[in-house]
Design a protein around this motif. Sequence first.
Motif, PDB file in Angstrom:
ATOM      1  N   PRO A  16       0.805  -1.239   0.000  1.00  0.00           N
ATOM      2  CA  PRO A  16       0.000   0.000   0.000  1.00  0.00           C
ATOM      3  C   PRO A  16       0.833   1.283   0.000  1.00  0.00           C
ATOM      4  O   PRO A  16       0.276   2.375  -0.140  1.00  0.00           O
ATOM      5  CB  PRO A  16      -0.793  -0.106   1.307  1.00  0.00           C
ATOM      6  N   ASN A  17       2.147   1.162   0.125  1.00  0.00           N
ATOM      7  CA  ASN A  17       2.980   2.367   0.281  1.00  0.00           C
ATOM      8  C   ASN A  17       3.248   3.159  -0.993  1.00  0.00           C
ATOM      9  O   ASN A  17       3.156   4.383  -0.973  1.00  0.00           O
ATOM     10  CB  ASN A  17       4.297   2.012   0.960  1.00  0.00           C
ATOM     11  N   PRO A  18       3.640   2.517  -2.088  1.00  0.00           N
ATOM     12  CA  PRO A  18       4.070   3.350  -3.219  1.00  0.00           C
ATOM     13  C   PRO A  18       2.951   4.155  -3.874  1.00  0.00           C
ATOM     14  O   PRO A  18       1.814   3.700  -3.971  1.00  0.00           O
ATOM     15  CB  PRO A  18       4.663   2.344  -4.213  1.00  0.00           C
ATOM     16  N   ASP A  19       3.327   5.357  -4.310  1.00  0.00           N
ATOM     17  CA  ASP A  19       2.459   6.200  -5.133  1.00  0.00           C
ATOM     18  C   ASP A  19       3.392   6.924  -6.092  1.00  0.00           C
ATOM     19  O   ASP A  19       4.535   7.220  -5.746  1.00  0.00           O
ATOM     20  CB  ASP A  19       1.700   7.199  -4.254  1.00  0.00           C
ATOM     21  N   GLY A  20       2.920   7.185  -7.292  1.00  0.00           N
ATOM     22  CA  GLY A  20       3.779   7.865  -8.257  1.00  0.00           C
ATOM     23  C   GLY A  20       3.213   7.753  -9.656  1.00  0.00           C
ATOM     24  O   GLY A  20       2.206   7.083  -9.882  1.00  0.00           O
ATOM     25  N   ALA A  21       3.875   8.429 -10.581  1.00  0.00           N
ATOM     26  CA  ALA A  21       3.421   8.468 -11.982  1.00  0.00           C
ATOM     27  C   ALA A  21       4.331   7.616 -12.862  1.00  0.00           C
ATOM     28  O   ALA A  21       5.554   7.601 -12.696  1.00  0.00           O
ATOM     29  CB  ALA A  21       3.414   9.900 -12.492  1.00  0.00           C
ATOM     30  N   LEU A  22       3.697   6.902 -13.800  1.00  0.00           N
ATOM     31  CA  LEU A  22       4.412   5.997 -14.696  1.00  0.00           C
ATOM     32  C   LEU A  22       3.693   6.003 -16.038  1.00  0.00           C
ATOM     33  O   LEU A  22       2.458   6.035 -16.076  1.00  0.00           O
ATOM     34  CB  LEU A  22       4.394   4.588 -14.082  1.00  0.00           C
ATOM     35  N   THR A  23       4.452   6.016 -17.115  1.00  0.00           N
ATOM     36  CA  THR A  23       3.836   5.808 -18.432  1.00  0.00           C
ATOM     37  C   THR A  23       4.613   4.715 -19.158  1.00  0.00           C
ATOM     38  O   THR A  23       5.788   4.481 -18.884  1.00  0.00           O
ATOM     39  CB  THR A  23       3.825   7.088 -19.302  1.00  0.00           C
ATOM     40  N   TYR A  24       3.918   4.053 -20.075  1.00  0.00           N
ATOM     41  CA  TYR A  24       4.528   2.981 -20.856  1.00  0.00           C
ATOM     42  C   TYR A  24       4.558   3.338 -22.337  1.00  0.00           C
ATOM     43  O   TYR A  24       3.675   4.038 -22.847  1.00  0.00           O
ATOM     44  CB  TYR A  24       3.735   1.689 -20.703  1.00  0.00           C
ATOM     45  N   TYR A  25       5.576   2.825 -23.005  1.00  0.00           N
ATOM     46  CA  TYR A  25       5.631   2.844 -24.458  1.00  0.00           C
ATOM     47  C   TYR A  25       5.979   1.433 -24.886  1.00  0.00           C
ATOM     48  O   TYR A  25       6.436   0.613 -24.079  1.00  0.00           O
ATOM     49  CB  TYR A  25       6.686   3.843 -24.964  1.00  0.00           C
TER      50      TYR A  25
ATOM     51  N   LEU B 103       0.860  16.033 -10.618  1.00  0.00           N
ATOM     52  CA  LEU B 103       0.292  15.167  -9.581  1.00  0.00           C
ATOM     53  C   LEU B 103       1.179  14.994  -8.350  1.00  0.00           C
ATOM     54  O   LEU B 103       0.675  14.677  -7.275  1.00  0.00           O
ATOM     55  CB  LEU B 103      -0.046  13.796 -10.177  1.00  0.00           C
ATOM     56  N   ALA B 104       2.481  15.232  -8.471  1.00  0.00           N
ATOM     57  CA  ALA B 104       3.352  15.111  -7.285  1.00  0.00           C
ATOM     58  C   ALA B 104       3.026  16.178  -6.241  1.00  0.00           C
ATOM     59  O   ALA B 104       2.822  15.843  -5.064  1.00  0.00           O
ATOM     60  CB  ALA B 104       4.826  15.163  -7.690  1.00  0.00           C
TER      61      ALA B 104
END
Length: 238
Positions: free
Chosen positions: A118-127, A147-148
């Motif tokens: 439940p700890n991680p939060d963050g932004a990620l995108t894929y290609y 969003l940060a």
Amino acid sequence: MPHRPTRTIAYAVATLLLLVAALPVSGAGPLSGKIVCLDPGHGGMDPGAYNAANDLRESDINLDEAYALSALLKGAGATVVMTRTGNQAKTESDRAAFCNQAGATILVSVHTNSVADPNPDGALTYYYKTGDVPLAQALHEALYSTLAPTAPAPTDFIYFGARRFRAGVLRRSTMPGSLAEPVFLSSPGEAALLLTPIYTAPGSGIFSPGCPAFNCRRGQIAQALYRGVLAYFAASAN
Ligand SMILES: [Zn+2]
């Protein structure tokens, strides 16, 4: 005076031309002429990530955000098509084929991240394709910068960056595409914020009381993706 059909026809043609000229130019704005294929992830029997504490389905969040993103993109002159407009089940092949058939300029697949921890939060995108990279990077920069600072724990919001992933919708589509994972539904703080819908119902276009003018977490995500798309096209025009 005898009837003069040629003049009558000339008047009719002139009137028609005036009417055509008076019609609003479809898609005036920075995204004029761009066709954006939005792909709200999951749907049907597949809810994607599920937050049991709040009975919150990723598929519903993705669809709500996609509708908001669609409204923002249309406001900038884009033509928008969506791989699903309700809770339909679509395969990755269906989604890619739909975007290909629409002749889309770009593809943006909207998801919400989740892990067991439940700890991680963050932004990620894929290609996946080489041609996807600039879009994935532009979306990631916009997501992280937006969003940060507004995250439940801003200093813990992780910069994952744009990463390569063999996503079916990216692999089978022919235009530049990216799959976005803006935040983590598995983070209790994010889940609490993600509870608030942007719209009263999917496709209603009516803001829910908790999200005036995109001013809620899902609305921030839609706005961030919108800024990313604008930045991508601004950069690719140079
Ligand atoms: Zn997903």
